[in-house]
Design a protein around this motif. Structure first.
Motif, PDB file in Angstrom:
ATOM      1  N   ALA A 164       0.771  -1.335  -0.018  1.00 49.51           N
ATOM      2  CA  ALA A 164      -0.022   0.135  -0.053  1.00 49.51           C
ATOM      3  C   ALA A 164       0.897   1.199   0.111  1.00 49.51           C
ATOM      4  N   GLY A 165       0.576   2.110  -1.002  1.00 57.00           N
ATOM      5  CA  GLY A 165       1.437   3.420  -1.157  1.00 57.00           C
ATOM      6  C   GLY A 165       1.345   4.249   0.416  1.00 57.00           C
ATOM      7  N   ALA A 166       0.033   4.049   1.030  1.00 56.75           N
ATOM      8  CA  ALA A 166      -0.225   4.967   2.222  1.00 56.75           C
ATOM      9  C   ALA A 166       0.591   4.339   3.091  1.00 56.75           C
ATOM     10  N   GLU A 167       0.977   3.190   3.053  1.00 56.31           N
ATOM     11  CA  GLU A 167       1.686   2.491   4.091  1.00 56.31           C
ATOM     12  C   GLU A 167       3.334   2.700   3.743  1.00 56.31           C
ATOM     13  N   GLY A 168       3.638   2.322   2.669  1.00 57.75           N
ATOM     14  CA  GLY A 168       5.307   2.118   2.491  1.00 57.75           C
ATOM     15  C   GLY A 168       5.754   3.005   1.131  1.00 57.75           C
ATOM     16  N   GLY A 169       4.592   4.063   0.599  1.00 57.45           N
ATOM     17  CA  GLY A 169       5.035   4.970  -0.319  1.00 57.45           C
ATOM     18  C   GLY A 169       5.059   4.032  -1.687  1.00 57.45           C
ATOM     19  N   CYS A 170       5.604   4.667  -2.908  1.00 56.07           N
ATOM     20  CA  CYS A 170       5.520   4.032  -4.137  1.00 56.07           C
ATOM     21  C   CYS A 170       6.362   2.871  -4.318  1.00 56.07           C
TER      22      CYS A 170
END
Lengths: 297, 225
Positions: A164-170
């Motif tokens: 998840a981008g919200a958790e680990g970035g792109c």
């Protein structure tokens, strides 16, 4: 009977013990955990492949416009370019890249896609596997196998880190998608399970630290272009792995490093649209144009 | 924390209409839950949007996805982006209200429906990522279910024996209960039983529960992901 595996080294020992490829182990795991028959599982994956192919076709051929009007048409633009001119990175590479962009543009225009592993990174895996399949004249069956190889890598990353981008970035989102694609490519091309995980590890290493900074918070820009570079990354990493190049840091440790890097990325650069490209003067202007002048929270 | 047993189709999936699993796919699923609770022939629907839903719904097509869900579409229905036009043709009136109230989850919506019998129903739910949802309120009563499993929602009067009767029927049909929760307003009054199952739920089960006793007021089914 194969049961479950929790990480890359587990997966490789299963492959050795059973003398099986990653895709075979992944199918057997699915039979075990879902209680479904192999036929049911295969049929559903064939259905996913069909949706992926349709999305690529649509994005490469039609004039796409996203809901906000911010993206669309670039996949077609790239296709016209590689079909009519001699390109720097070659037709095969450009086709994979354009196909990945096509899916993301279809996604942004409320078209049908298969999340792989997320909607925002849904272009890389189909773009890479399907265009490679066409270039090498593989049957769709081989592409479906590649999807299972890819899913094994995606599962390990989801279980031990995040996609998840919200958790680990792109790096977590398009990074996972590209790593999945690289592993799928390696097995499709006849590489070993070890080579597949080296390919996946190198892919993630190449974009470690990449932030998630969507303009106006939309799954549009820079997402379409990050799917483009994700496809290229998967191709290059798979080629390196097939050449016998190894990742110095093993796959499981790379996944762990990616997770830790993700946790240290500030919140403003994890899908909140508060930093990076979203916070540039142009990024802010686009936000106002799409959502009105209300201050972004 | 228990580790989820990820399926291959949690990784390569779900099939969905873009652009966002949380703002589009999850929104459609919340709309569909409201349709189930709202009963037959929904004529009017009001969506009250909170948090990120309120701020960015236009760019993500959240509005179209919510309407599509109330029309009965799944998150991967190719007509999802035409839902407004379909609603107009089918005579479903819809309205969006933006709220600045704080909610526990940023992607929260309250959906109020009115059906052809004039009955008003409402749900509150949040889209919690990856197309997953959490329904937190039905008709003013606090509940909690994710819709990840086939979910039977039973509105009943809080009387002894009702729960046992219901689980007996589940046993008859060999349906395994994954999770079960009971919520009530006050002793002896309205209550909800939320049963999440491992198996698909045949119509006969719902009929069986409906005919159990006068204490059973309504039975709804929300199909799993």
């Amino acid at each position: 009977m194969i049961k479950d595996f929790v990480n890359g080294s587990d997966l490789l020992s299963l492959c050795h013990k059973e003398e099986k490829k990653i895709w075979e182990v992944m199918i057997e795991r699915e039979i075990y955990i879902s209680g479904k028959s192999k036929d049911e599982i295969m049929e559903y994956m064939w259905g996913n492949l069909k949706i992926m192919k349709n999305a690529i076709e649509k994005g490469l051929q039609e004039d796409i416009k996203s809901v906000s009007g911010l993206v669309g048409g670039d996949a077609k633009r790239l296709r016209t370019y590689y079909e009519t001119k001699k390109t720097l990175s070659g037709e095969q590479m450009n086709k994979a890249v354009a196909s990945a962009m096509a899916v993301l543009e279809v996604n942004a225009s409320m078209g049908q896609i298969v999340a792989a592993p997320t909607a925002g990174s849904s272009g890389i895996l189909p773009g890479v596997l399907i265009s490679a399949g066409q270039d090498f004249g593989f049957d769709d069956e081989v592409i479906v196998q590649g999807l299972f190889t890819a899913a094994a890598v995606g599962y390990i990353i989801t279980r031990n880190a995040t996609v998840a981008g919200a958790e680990g970035g792109c790096q977590a989102e398009t990074g996972a998608a590209a790593a999945m694609a690289a592993a799928g490519l390696v097995e499709m091309m006849g590489g070993t399970p070890e080579q597949a995980l080296h390919g996946a590890a190198m892919t993630i290493k190449n974009i470690l630290g990449l932030v998630c900074d969507p303009i106006a918070g939309l799954v549009e820009a820079p997402c379409v272009k990050r799917n483009a570079i994700g496809a290229a990354n998967a191709y290059i990493s798979a080629d390196m792995a097939l050449a016998g190049i190894q990742s110095i840091i093993p796959f499981d440790e790379v996944v762990d490093a990616m997770y830790k890097v993700g946790q240290s990325i500030p919140c403003s650069l994890r899908e909140t649209a508060l930093g990076g490209l979203a916070a540039t003067p142009t990024g802010k202007k686009i936000y106002e144009k799409v959502f009105g002048s209300k201050e972004q929270k | 924390m228990q580790v989820k047993n990820y399926s291959v189709f949690d990784i390569i999936g779900p099939r969905m209409i873009g652009p966002s699993s949380s703002h589009t796919a999850g929104a459609a699923r919340l709309g569909k839950v409201a349709r189930k609770i709202g009963g037959k022939g929904i004529l009017e629907v009001t969506f009250i949007l909170y948090g990120s839903f309120a701020q960015t719904y236009k760019g993500h097509g959240t509005d179209r996805a919510l309407v599509a869900g109330v029309l009965g579409m799944d998150p991967n229905d190719e007509n999802l982006s035409n839902s407004m036009e379909i609603a107009q043709k089918d005579g479903l009136k819809y309205e969006f209200v933006l709220s600045e109230d704080e909610t526990a989850h940023p992607n929260t919506v309250k959906i109020i429906t009115r059906n052809e019998e004039g009955q008003q129903s409402e749900i509150v739910g949040a889209s919690i990522g990856g197309g997953n949802i959490m329904v937190t309120e039905i008709n003013g009563l606090a509940v909690e279910f994710t819709g990840e499993y086939p979910t039977i929602i039973i509105r009943h009067l809080d009387k002894p024996g009702v729960v046992a009767d219901v689980t007996h029927i589940m046993d008859e049909f060999q349906i395994n209960i994954a999770f079960m929760k009971v919520f009530r307003q006050r002793k002896g009054e309205d209550a909800f039983m939320i049963i999440e199952t491992d198996n698909d739920v045949p119509k006969a089960v719902l009929e069986g529960i409906r005919n159990l006793a006068d204490e059973i007021l309504h039975v709804y089914l929300v199909e799993g992901l």
